[in-house]
Every structure is written in structure tokens, then in C-alpha cells.
Design a protein around this motif. Structure first.
Motif, mmCIF file in Angstrom:
data_model
loop_
_atom_site.group_PDB
_atom_site.id
_atom_site.type_symbol
_atom_site.label_atom_id
_atom_site.label_comp_id
_atom_site.label_asym_id
_atom_site.label_seq_id
_atom_site.Cartn_x
_atom_site.Cartn_y
_atom_site.Cartn_z
ATOM 1 N N VAL A 198 -56.911 9.150 -17.509
ATOM 2 C CA VAL A 198 -57.755 9.325 -16.328
ATOM 3 C C VAL A 198 -58.741 8.161 -16.192
ATOM 4 C CG1 VAL A 198 -59.477 10.804 -15.226
ATOM 5 C CG2 VAL A 198 -57.514 11.828 -16.391
ATOM 6 N N GLY A 199 -59.288 7.697 -17.326
ATOM 7 C CA GLY A 199 -60.195 6.553 -17.279
ATOM 8 C C GLY A 199 -59.516 5.304 -16.759
ATOM 9 N N ALA A 200 -58.288 5.044 -17.219
ATOM 10 C CA ALA A 200 -57.542 3.885 -16.737
ATOM 11 C C ALA A 200 -57.239 4.009 -15.257
ATOM 12 C CB ALA A 200 -56.249 3.737 -17.536
ATOM 13 N N PHE A 201 -56.911 5.220 -14.800
ATOM 14 C CA PHE A 201 -56.666 5.462 -13.372
ATOM 15 C C PHE A 201 -57.922 5.172 -12.553
ATOM 16 C CE2 PHE A 201 -56.928 8.362 -9.729
ATOM 17 C CZ PHE A 201 -55.761 8.035 -9.040
ATOM 18 N N LEU A 202 -59.054 5.637 -13.024
ATOM 19 C CA LEU A 202 -60.314 5.435 -12.307
ATOM 20 C C LEU A 202 -60.670 3.961 -12.216
ATOM 21 C CD1 LEU A 202 -62.863 6.624 -11.008
ATOM 22 C CD2 LEU A 202 -63.836 6.820 -13.299
ATOM 23 N N VAL A 203 -60.506 3.220 -13.316
ATOM 24 C CA VAL A 203 -60.823 1.792 -13.323
ATOM 25 C C VAL A 203 -59.905 1.035 -12.365
ATOM 26 C CG1 VAL A 203 -60.848 -0.299 -14.739
ATOM 27 C CG2 VAL A 203 -61.784 1.828 -15.644
ATOM 28 N N ALA A 204 -58.613 1.356 -12.383
ATOM 29 C CA ALA A 204 -57.668 0.688 -11.492
ATOM 30 C C ALA A 204 -57.985 0.988 -10.030
ATOM 31 C CB ALA A 204 -56.244 1.136 -11.821
ATOM 32 N N LEU A 218 -66.039 -0.544 -21.110
ATOM 33 C CA LEU A 218 -64.629 -0.158 -21.151
ATOM 34 C C LEU A 218 -64.064 -0.334 -22.562
ATOM 35 C CD1 LEU A 218 -63.054 -1.545 -17.842
ATOM 36 C CD2 LEU A 218 -63.785 0.776 -18.379
ATOM 37 N N ARG A 219 -64.445 -1.419 -23.226
ATOM 38 C CA ARG A 219 -63.965 -1.632 -24.591
ATOM 39 C C ARG A 219 -64.419 -0.505 -25.511
ATOM 40 N NH1 ARG A 219 -65.702 -1.781 -29.671
ATOM 41 N NH2 ARG A 219 -67.591 -2.879 -29.005
ATOM 42 N N VAL A 220 -65.674 -0.110 -25.376
ATOM 43 C CA VAL A 220 -66.190 0.984 -26.194
ATOM 44 C C VAL A 220 -65.461 2.289 -25.856
ATOM 45 C CG1 VAL A 220 -68.232 2.362 -26.736
ATOM 46 C CG2 VAL A 220 -68.433 -0.111 -26.463
ATOM 47 N N PHE A 221 -65.212 2.511 -24.563
ATOM 48 C CA PHE A 221 -64.515 3.740 -24.150
ATOM 49 C C PHE A 221 -63.089 3.775 -24.685
ATOM 50 C CE2 PHE A 221 -61.554 5.605 -21.018
ATOM 51 C CZ PHE A 221 -61.926 6.935 -21.144
ATOM 52 N N LEU A 243 -49.801 4.500 -17.880
ATOM 53 C CA LEU A 243 -49.449 5.437 -16.808
ATOM 54 C C LEU A 243 -50.591 5.579 -15.811
ATOM 55 C CD1 LEU A 243 -47.657 7.718 -15.596
ATOM 56 C CD2 LEU A 243 -48.810 9.284 -17.183
ATOM 57 N N GLY A 244 -51.814 5.766 -16.314
ATOM 58 C CA GLY A 244 -52.961 5.909 -15.427
ATOM 59 C C GLY A 244 -53.240 4.654 -14.625
ATOM 60 N N ALA A 245 -53.136 3.476 -15.270
ATOM 61 C CA ALA A 245 -53.402 2.222 -14.568
ATOM 62 C C ALA A 245 -52.370 1.968 -13.476
ATOM 63 C CB ALA A 245 -53.410 1.060 -15.568
ATOM 64 N N VAL A 246 -51.086 2.199 -13.778
ATOM 65 C CA VAL A 246 -50.037 1.993 -12.779
ATOM 66 C C VAL A 246 -50.225 2.956 -11.608
ATOM 67 C CG1 VAL A 246 -47.555 2.207 -12.355
ATOM 68 C CG2 VAL A 246 -48.380 1.045 -14.408
ATOM 69 N N ALA A 247 -50.573 4.211 -11.914
ATOM 70 C CA ALA A 247 -50.816 5.178 -10.844
ATOM 71 C C ALA A 247 -51.978 4.743 -9.957
ATOM 72 C CB ALA A 247 -51.096 6.546 -11.451
ATOM 73 N N GLY A 248 -53.060 4.266 -10.574
ATOM 74 C CA GLY A 248 -54.210 3.818 -9.787
ATOM 75 C C GLY A 248 -53.912 2.604 -8.936
ATOM 76 N N LEU A 249 -53.174 1.645 -9.506
ATOM 77 C CA LEU A 249 -52.856 0.416 -8.774
ATOM 78 C C LEU A 249 -51.889 0.657 -7.632
ATOM 79 C CD1 LEU A 249 -52.490 -2.094 -11.755
ATOM 80 C CD2 LEU A 249 -54.378 -1.946 -10.126
ATOM 81 N N GLY A 277 -66.641 -1.207 -3.888
ATOM 82 C CA GLY A 277 -65.824 -0.015 -4.086
ATOM 83 C C GLY A 277 -66.445 1.201 -3.434
ATOM 84 N N LEU A 278 -67.772 1.335 -3.550
ATOM 85 C CA LEU A 278 -68.466 2.455 -2.913
ATOM 86 C C LEU A 278 -68.389 2.348 -1.394
ATOM 87 C CD1 LEU A 278 -70.294 4.938 -2.917
ATOM 88 C CD2 LEU A 278 -72.255 3.411 -3.226
ATOM 89 N N GLN A 279 -68.580 1.138 -0.863
ATOM 90 C CA GLN A 279 -68.509 0.971 0.582
ATOM 91 C C GLN A 279 -67.107 1.293 1.101
ATOM 92 O OE1 GLN A 279 -69.703 -2.889 2.015
ATOM 93 N NE2 GLN A 279 -70.028 -2.154 4.091
ATOM 94 N N GLU A 280 -66.073 0.902 0.361
ATOM 95 C CA GLU A 280 -64.707 1.238 0.756
ATOM 96 C C GLU A 280 -64.487 2.744 0.719
ATOM 97 O OE1 GLU A 280 -60.852 0.831 2.030
ATOM 98 O OE2 GLU A 280 -62.365 -0.751 1.909
#
Length: 457
Positions: A426-432, A128-131, A357-363, A305-308
């Protein structure tokens, strides 16, 4: 020359030899050892590194911590091999004996167990840091792909090692995970059958997992790490911004500036792991019972996460989603080529807003979607007569992909974000979203995988 004179000369020679050894050769040996260590360090790092690159708040020491954990796992793993017996009749008993009878056995197993779990977290955060800093740009694409493969190898390490205690938790977690593999089109069934050594988890499975864990995967990890470090060294060290408005490209020597920081972080991490392992014993449930499945039967937490996700869409649709996300992760250097933003967290101040924005949307959207699918939405009732691959497969998959696109478009329209900054959103949304699903599966799923409060588990 008399015998007395010869004895005196021999004694004098011995004295001079000891003096040379003590006063001349010892310092030389110490100097040689120092040169060897310095050479080893400089094989891994450039002679000089950018001063900004070694700031803890830039790298968070994640690459070094991951390397340290790999070394710690190798050492403790070898020690555990002296006592562990990869046989379904004796595997569980050998773990019990290790915990109760072997001096420091429980501590060594605890360090190995918690280091393995921590490695999953640190290497994921390192990626994530590299991304988020764009560290895959400027000719570093190959090393980014190697890093992604290393994450997969670490997950494989944990997956194969998870079964070795042969307790109820590990047995059924592996059973659930390998059952998912059978849905992969093409070779999925054959791969699962090859890993299991048959059609179900048994003695052959334990032998296969043990061989993979102690021989095949370590060889692959060693080769990948060697190439990974070599590429970092060849690329000039950690990625940095092309220009530094705060005072130019100031460089400092690796020894002692970088080495001193790495040693301090290593000491803190080692102390924390050993202390935690002394306080919290590595889990060991009842011996595996193939006839009685626990309720709920969950996969390991890093597959939570996959099982969910599989609770909300058909397995084939979930695998398609994983393939899309995996391809996007591998191809992100092709999708975001702006070299000007390399080494800058979130690309810019506007990129930080897009990530937020992406993280808040994901959470927020992820738990709402889980509750809606669990309590209110009935896709079969909304689409009577539609096959399940449509109502529980294509439709949920389309909803997720639309959410990805919506986050990217919101960043572009609301924040005037660039293409690269939209990818960050989008990456932040996916991680959240992944974080929420993992926590939900681990803490909020009870009997029959129904939603419960953690206290009700």
C-alpha cells in the motif's frame, strides 16, 4: 648584571619561547583540535557502527545529505539576509540587485534555491528508506514521528521562502495554497487569515512569512534535529537486522570508516549543487501583480499532487483523505510491529514482490483514473440530484480508499504476503500515485488546468 647581559638574556628567552610555540605547542593545538572534532563526530554517531549499516546501498546517504543541505541553507540564507528587504516595494528589487549587482549573489541565491528544493526530495526519500526497511521498529517510534514532523517543517520552510522573491509565480502560488487552508474544518480560516495578516496576500503576509522563515522555523528545526540525532545515537545508530546470516554482527569504528564515506558524499553533493547553480539560475518571474492572475495558477511543485487531487474531488473530501493518510503514516509503527524484519528492505523477498505490485498498480491506475475523470466519467450525470459533496466528494474518496484496500488484498491473496508486507504494498502504491499526480500537475496541466502535452504549455 650589565645591560648587555640583560638584553642577551631577554633575546634568548624570546627565542626559546618561539621554539616552544613552534615545536611544542603547535602540535598540541592540532591534537586538541582533532580531539574536539572527534568528540563532535562521536556525539552524533556511536563509537562503532555495524559494517552493513554504512553501506551506501542501504542508507543511500540520505540522512547525511539532508543534514548537509540544512547547513548549506543556513549559511546561504544568512548571506542573503544582508541584501534582502522584506517589503513589497523593495523585495523584488532587492532580488534583482542581488542577481545583477552583488558579487556571487546569483550563485548564492541559486545554491539556496536548489538546495531547498533538493532537501524536500532527500528528506522524503529518507523517510521512504526508513519505512521500507522497517527502521521505525524496536523502540524507534518517537524518532519516526520526529522525522515526519521534520518533513512538514521542511515543507513549511519552502512554502514561506517561496513568497519572498515577490514575483508573479510565488504570489499566486501562495494565494492558491492559502485558499486551500480555508477549507480545513475548525481553525482553517483563522490560520490562513493569521498567515496572510488579513484576507489576501499583501505586505503583512510578506512580513509574516519572512519572520517565520528566518526565525521561528529555524528554531524549531534546530530543536527537532538535535533531538533526532540524539535519539539515533541513543538507539545505537542506524537500524539493522537483528540477525545477519552473512557473517554476524561485524562492527567498525566510526572514525575513519563512516566519516570518510560521509566526507566523500558531502564533497560530491556540494560540487553538484554549486555546478548546477552556476548553470541554472534560480527562477525569477515578473513582479507580483495582484490584479492579473496567471493561467494556470499553480501551487509550488511539492504541493502539485494535492492540487491535482483537488481537481478530482471536493476540497473537504481531499482533506479527509489527507487526514487518513497522515494518521496512517504516523501510526505505521503501531500497525507493523514485527521486530524480526527490522533493517530488511521491503521485509523479505515476498515483500519486494508486494512493493513492486503496489508500485505498478499506482503507476498504471493513477493516470487511467485521471484520464477517466477528465474525459469520460461525469459523476453529476451518473447521480442526478445528488449533492456535490456526494457525487464529487464521498464517491471519489470511496474509490481511492477501495483502491488502497484492493492493493492490500491483492498482496495477501496473490502473493500470500504477511500483514507487514501488505502495508509495504500500500505504501508503494501511495508513493507511485503521488508521483504521477505531481508530474501531471507540473507538466500536463495548461490553461484553465486542462490536460495538455508538455510541449503545448
Amino acid at each position: 648584571m650589565t645591560p648587555m647581559t640583560r638584553d642577551q638574556d631577554r633575546d634568548q628567552g624570546w627565542k626559546q619561547g618561539w621554539k616552544r610555540l613552534i615545536y611544542t605547542e603547535a602540535p598540541s593545538d592540532r591534537g586538541n583540535m582533532r580531539r574536539v572534532l572527534n568528540s563532535l563526530v562521536l556525539h552524533l554517531h556511536p563509537v562503532r557502527v555495524p559494517a552493513r549499516a554504512i553501506r551506501f546501498t542501504y542508507t543511500w546517504g540520505l540522512g547525511g545529505i539532508s543534514t548537509l543541505l540544512c547547513l548549506l541553507l543556513a549559511i546561504t540564507g544568512v548571506l542573503l539576509m544582508f541584501r534582502y528587504e522584506p517589503d513589497i516595494e523593495r523585495a523584488y528589487l532587492s532580488i534583482q540587485a542581488l542577481e545583477a549587482e552583488v558579487a556571487f549573489g546569483s550563485l548564492i541565491r541559486g545554491v539556496h534555491h536548489w538546495s531547498a528544493n533538493l532537501l524536500v526530495i532527500t528528506i522524503f526519500l529518507h523517510l521512504l528508506r526508513v519505512f521500507f526497511t522497517g527502521g521505525f521498529k524496536a523502540g524507534r517510534t518517537t524518532n519516526w514521528i520526529i522525522g515526519v514532523v521534520l518533513l512538514v517543517v521542511v515543507l513549511a520552510f519552502n512554502f514561506t521562502g517561496y513568497l519572498l522573491p515577490w514575483d508573479q509565480l510565488s504570489y499566486w502560488a501562495v494565494t492558491v495554497s492559502t485558499a486551500i487552508m480555508r477549507y480545513v474544518p475548525g481553525l482553517g480560516t483563522e490560520v490562513a487569515k493569521g498567515l496572510l495578516g488579513g484576507h489576501e496576500v499583501g505586505a503583512a503576509t510578506l512580513r509574516n512569512f519572512y519572520a517565520l522563515h528566518v526565525a521561528v522555523l529555524p528554531a524549531g528545526m534546530l530543536a527537532l534535529l538535535g533531538y533526532h540525532f540524539w535519539r539515533i545515537r541513543k538507539d545505537g545508530g542506524i537500524s539493522q537486522p537483528l540477525t545477519h546470516p552473512e557473517g554476524g554482527d561485524v562492527r567498525v569504528t566510526t572514525i575513519p570508516h563512516l566519516v570518510r564515506r560521509e566526507a566523500a558524499v558531502a564533497a560530491v553533493v556540494l560540487t553538484a549543487i554549486v555546478a548546477f547553480s552556476m548553470l541554472v539560475t534560480a527562477p525569477l518571474g515578473p513582479v507580483a501583480d495582484p490584479l492579473h492572475s496567471p493561467n494556470p495558477a499553480k501551487a509550488a511543485w511539492y504541493f502539485g499532487g494535492l492540487q491535482e487531487l483537488l481537481l478530482h474531488m471536493e476540497t473537504e473530501a481531499a482533506l479527509v483523505l489527507l487526514a487518513i493518510v497522515g494518521a496512517a503514516v504516523v501510526l505505521v509503527p503501531v500497525l507493523d510491529r514485527d521486530r524480526a524484519t527490522i533493517g530488511v528492505y521491503f521485509r523479505s523477498a515476498r515483500g519486494r514482490a508486494a512493493a513492486l505490485l503496489g508500485a505498478v498498480a499506482g503507476l498504471n491506475l493513477t493516470p487511467l483514473a485521471i484520464l477517466a475523470d477528465e474525459l469520460w466519467i461525469d459523476w453529476s450525470a451518473l447521480m442526478p440530484g445528488a449533492p456535490t459533496w456526494v457525487s464529487h466528494g464521498f464517491v471519489p474518496l470511496a474509490v481511492v480508499l477501495i483502491a488502497f484496500c484492493a492493493v492490500a488484498l491483492a498482496a495477501r491473496w496473490l502473493l500470500k504476503a504477511t500483514y507487514g508486507e501488505s502495508i509495504v504494498a500500500v505504501g508503494a502504491f501511495l508513493v507511485a500515485a503521488l508521483l504521477v499526480m505531481t508530474i501531471t500537475c507540473a507538466l500536463f496541466r495548461g490553461e484553465n488546468m486542462d490536460l495538455v502535452w508538455p510541449g503545448g504549455l
